[in-house]
Design a protein around this motif. Structure first.
Motif, short mmCIF file in Angstrom:
data_model
loop_
_atom_site.label_atom_id
_atom_site.label_comp_id
_atom_site.label_asym_id
_atom_site.label_seq_id
_atom_site.Cartn_x
_atom_site.Cartn_y
_atom_site.Cartn_z
N THR A 116 0.82 -1.15 -0.02
CA THR A 116 0.02 -0.12 -0.03
C THR A 116 1.05 1.19 -0.05
OG1 THR A 116 -1.65 -1.14 1.22
CG2 THR A 116 -1.76 1.30 1.26
N TYR A 117 1.94 1.16 0.83
CA TYR A 117 2.74 2.63 1.08
C TYR A 117 4.11 2.57 0.34
CZ TYR A 117 -0.92 3.16 4.66
OH TYR A 117 -2.22 3.14 5.40
N ARG A 118 4.32 1.55 0.13
CA ARG A 118 5.76 1.37 -0.64
C ARG A 118 6.76 2.32 0.10
NH1 ARG A 118 5.15 4.15 -4.93
NH2 ARG A 118 2.90 4.99 -4.23
N THR A 133 13.92 5.01 4.82
CA THR A 133 13.27 6.02 4.21
C THR A 133 13.07 7.29 4.72
OG1 THR A 133 12.15 4.16 2.87
CG2 THR A 133 11.13 6.26 2.75
N VAL A 134 12.47 7.44 5.99
CA VAL A 134 12.27 8.60 6.66
C VAL A 134 13.41 9.35 7.01
CG1 VAL A 134 11.31 9.62 8.88
CG2 VAL A 134 10.35 7.66 7.90
N GLU A 135 14.51 8.73 7.15
CA GLU A 135 16.02 9.36 7.55
C GLU A 135 16.41 9.96 6.25
OE1 GLU A 135 18.65 6.96 9.84
OE2 GLU A 135 17.12 6.42 11.28
N LEU A 146 0.18 8.82 9.18
CA LEU A 146 1.58 9.02 9.20
C LEU A 146 2.10 8.50 7.99
CD1 LEU A 146 4.26 10.10 10.13
CD2 LEU A 146 4.40 8.00 11.69
N ALA A 147 1.58 6.95 7.45
CA ALA A 147 2.37 6.31 6.28
C ALA A 147 1.85 7.30 5.01
CB ALA A 147 1.88 5.14 6.31
N ARG A 148 0.77 7.75 5.08
CA ARG A 148 0.33 8.42 3.73
C ARG A 148 1.07 9.83 3.71
NH1 ARG A 148 -4.91 6.81 5.62
NH2 ARG A 148 -5.32 8.69 6.67
N THR A 149 1.50 10.57 4.82
CA THR A 149 2.13 11.76 4.94
C THR A 149 3.54 11.52 4.47
OG1 THR A 149 0.65 12.66 6.46
CG2 THR A 149 2.86 13.57 6.39
N VAL A 150 4.19 10.37 4.96
CA VAL A 150 5.38 10.13 4.51
C VAL A 150 5.45 9.90 2.90
CG1 VAL A 150 7.77 8.66 4.87
CG2 VAL A 150 6.41 9.58 6.79
N ARG A 151 4.55 8.81 2.52
CA ARG A 151 4.71 8.65 1.12
C ARG A 151 4.42 10.02 0.26
NH1 ARG A 151 6.89 5.19 -1.59
NH2 ARG A 151 7.39 7.19 -2.58
N THR A 152 3.61 10.96 0.72
CA THR A 152 3.55 12.18 -0.05
C THR A 152 4.67 13.00 -0.02
OG1 THR A 152 0.90 12.37 0.35
CG2 THR A 152 2.14 14.21 -0.10
N LEU A 153 5.31 13.08 1.14
CA LEU A 153 6.52 13.91 1.19
C LEU A 153 7.76 13.23 0.48
CD1 LEU A 153 6.38 14.82 4.94
CD2 LEU A 153 5.92 16.30 2.88
N VAL A 154 7.75 11.94 0.40
CA VAL A 154 8.90 11.29 -0.37
C VAL A 154 8.61 11.41 -1.76
CG1 VAL A 154 9.80 9.00 -0.95
CG2 VAL A 154 9.55 9.58 1.22
#
Length: 507
Positions: A267-269, A280-282, A322-330
């Motif tokens: 879903t979030y990749r 990925t976050v770092e 949070l997962a959706r937000t990180v995906r969007t920012l990446v």
């Protein structure tokens, strides 16, 4: 009730715009004079509440001196045959307004609400009480296309310095601000009790509101009926120390979220394993420390991204957001066109609103006014913060730079606290609640307060959350045994015979 979105409990504070006081204000030292609530308080109006303002001393050491007014609301008890008295509350912050907060607890209180007069109040200098207004904030500078961690830090220091100068230069603030303290709010609470003609009061407070409750019990032990404190802190630590201590629990919360997200990689990749998701976050943050991420017409540097991450990681129900937000920012950092999900869009809208900058300064009134716990204790030299940020990166790469930063303008405040922090040591009966995996105010802090409150019982909940009571009423996974413990106690039952541990419930 938890503090609202973008008010990161102990980290970022908001103050409502000053509201016009009702005409039915009480004379100094008089009883409350009740009248209709302001039309803007729709929930109170719909509930048939009464509102008034109580005159209290600006300086409690000069009781016959200048007065300020505290906005108070009341919804009378419906079950007069079983009425216990008055129930006050505070939603946290510091900086949270509370005129309608006790009423908002009704769904969680259930039948208990009918046994109390539900009393809301805006703490001094907030909301409809005598306000402190720092004046209009300047328009935020256009975010840089390129930056560095040191440049971001220096920009923050400059903003804090300007905020302190603006606050003291505006209106009558120089006379008011020295009297902004938790101890004075507790004294105002006792003045409300007396004005209502009650011998004792009952109280529920969450986050900073929990610490306020503990201060009240220390100052007025004989006036406590039923006291419930939810998500409290170590009374031997300063505010800055408490912020720093949140770093490791926040990183642990991120690891918990990363494991959840890795199980949903299709879903979030973001990574098939928890370490991959964390990496990925770092990488996202490392890139944003050089080139802020363009999203929806603005650029988000690493400090703001860390802020967003903290907001979501506090509560396990926000894992998907949070997962959706990180995906969007990446995706945005990689140059792809993105459409923010509602959670991120709401944060961005707030940041770009005229109220955005000003709302982050209100809680500083108490953060800087207290001499120690539950706020205060800020190092004076900016380089102390920079050094702590730098040292934190190895063990706390995501949240260390956030929790070690200068979060409030207190080093530049022009007045020193009038009193020291409150030392807690008493045997007043208190019911305490704490989430074991709270990464805003860590569990160890509640244990420390529990030891100081020798008459207390602690109900622990095995969840990742900031705030335990009434979660179901807020649309989150409830902790039924914690809710029962609170309602049984407020209904008139005894404290639990021993400390309790509640399961977290199904997600």
């Amino acid at each position: 009730m938890r503090t609202p979105a973008l008010v990161l409990s102990a980290a970022l504070l908001a103050v409502a715009a000053p509201a016009a006081p009702p005409a039915h204000a009480s004379p100094p030292g008089g009883a409350l004079r009740w009248g209709p609530c302001p039309a803007a308080e729709k929930e109170l109006v719909a509930a048939g509440a009464e509102c008034g303002q109580l005159a209290v001393p600006l300086d409690w050491s000069v009781p016959d001196g200048r007065t300020i007014r505290i906005a108070v609301s009341r919804v009378k008890a419906k079950d007069s045959a079983h009425r216990r008295g008055v129930l006050l509350s505070n939603p946290g912050g510091p900086g949270g307004v509370g005129l309608a907060n006790t009423l908002a607890l009704k769904p969680a209180l259930k039948d208990v609400a009918d046994r109390y007069d539900l009393i809301g109040f805006d703490p001094r200098f907030l909301g409809a009480s005598t306000p402190v207004d720092c004046g209009p904030a300047p328009a935020p500078a256009e975010p840089r296309r390129r930056t560095t961690p040191r440049r971001d830090f220096d920009d923050g220091i400059a903003r804090h310095r300007a905020t302190a100068e603006r606050c003291f230069a505006h209106g009558d603030n120089a006379a008011l601000l020295p009297h902004a303290s938790t101890r004075n709010v507790a004294r105002d609470m006792d003045a409300i009790r007396a004005a209502l003609g009650e011998r004792r009061l009952s109280y529920y407070g969450v986050s900073y509101g929990a610490d306020l409750g503990a201060v009240y019990a220390q100052l007025f032990p004989g006036q406590v009926d039923r006291l419930v404190v939810d998500s409290s802190t170590d009374p031997d630590a300063t505010q800055y120390e408490l912020f720093r201590r949140a770093g490791r629990p926040l990183e642990a919360g991120l690891d918990e979220w990363a494991a959840w997200t890795a199980r949903r990689d299709s879903t979030y990749r973001l990574g098939r394993t928890a370490p991959a998701v964390r990496a990925t976050v770092e990488r996202l943050l490392e890139g944003a420390e050089r080139r802020p991420v363009p999203v929806a017409g603005t650029r988000l540097g690493a400090p703001l991204i860390r802020l967003f991450l903290r907001q979501f990681v506090q509560r396990q129900e926000d894992d998907a957001a949070l997962a959706r937000t990180v995906r969007t920012l990446v995706d945005a950092a990689d140059g792809r066109k993105v459409r923010p999900d509602p959670e991120l869009a709401g944060m961005l809208a707030f940041l770009n609103s005229p109220e955005g900058e000003a709302s982050f300064t209100g809680g500083a009134v108490f953060m800087c006014g207290d001499g120690g716990w539950p706020a205060g204790g800020w190092p004076g030299r900016p380089e102390t913060y920079w050094r702590n940020i730098d040292r934190s990166r190895a063990a706390e790469p995501v949240f260390g730079p956030l929790v070690n930063d200068m979060t409030a303008p207190c080093p530049f405040w022009r007045t020193a606290p009038r009193e020291p922090g409150t030392r807690i040591a008493n045997s007043v009966p208190v019911l305490m609640l704490q989430a074991v995996r709270d990464n805003n105010v860590p569990y160890e802090g509640a244990l420390a307060l529990h030891r100081k409150l020798r008459g207390s019982r602690l109900v622990s909940a095995d969840i990742r959350s900031h705030g335990v009571y009434g979660r179901g009423a807020e649309g989150h996974t409830p902790v039924p045994c914690a809710d029962r413990a609170v309602n049984d106690y407020l209904r008139g039952g005894p404290l639990p015979a021993r400390d309790l541990t509640c399961p977290g419930g199904k997600r």
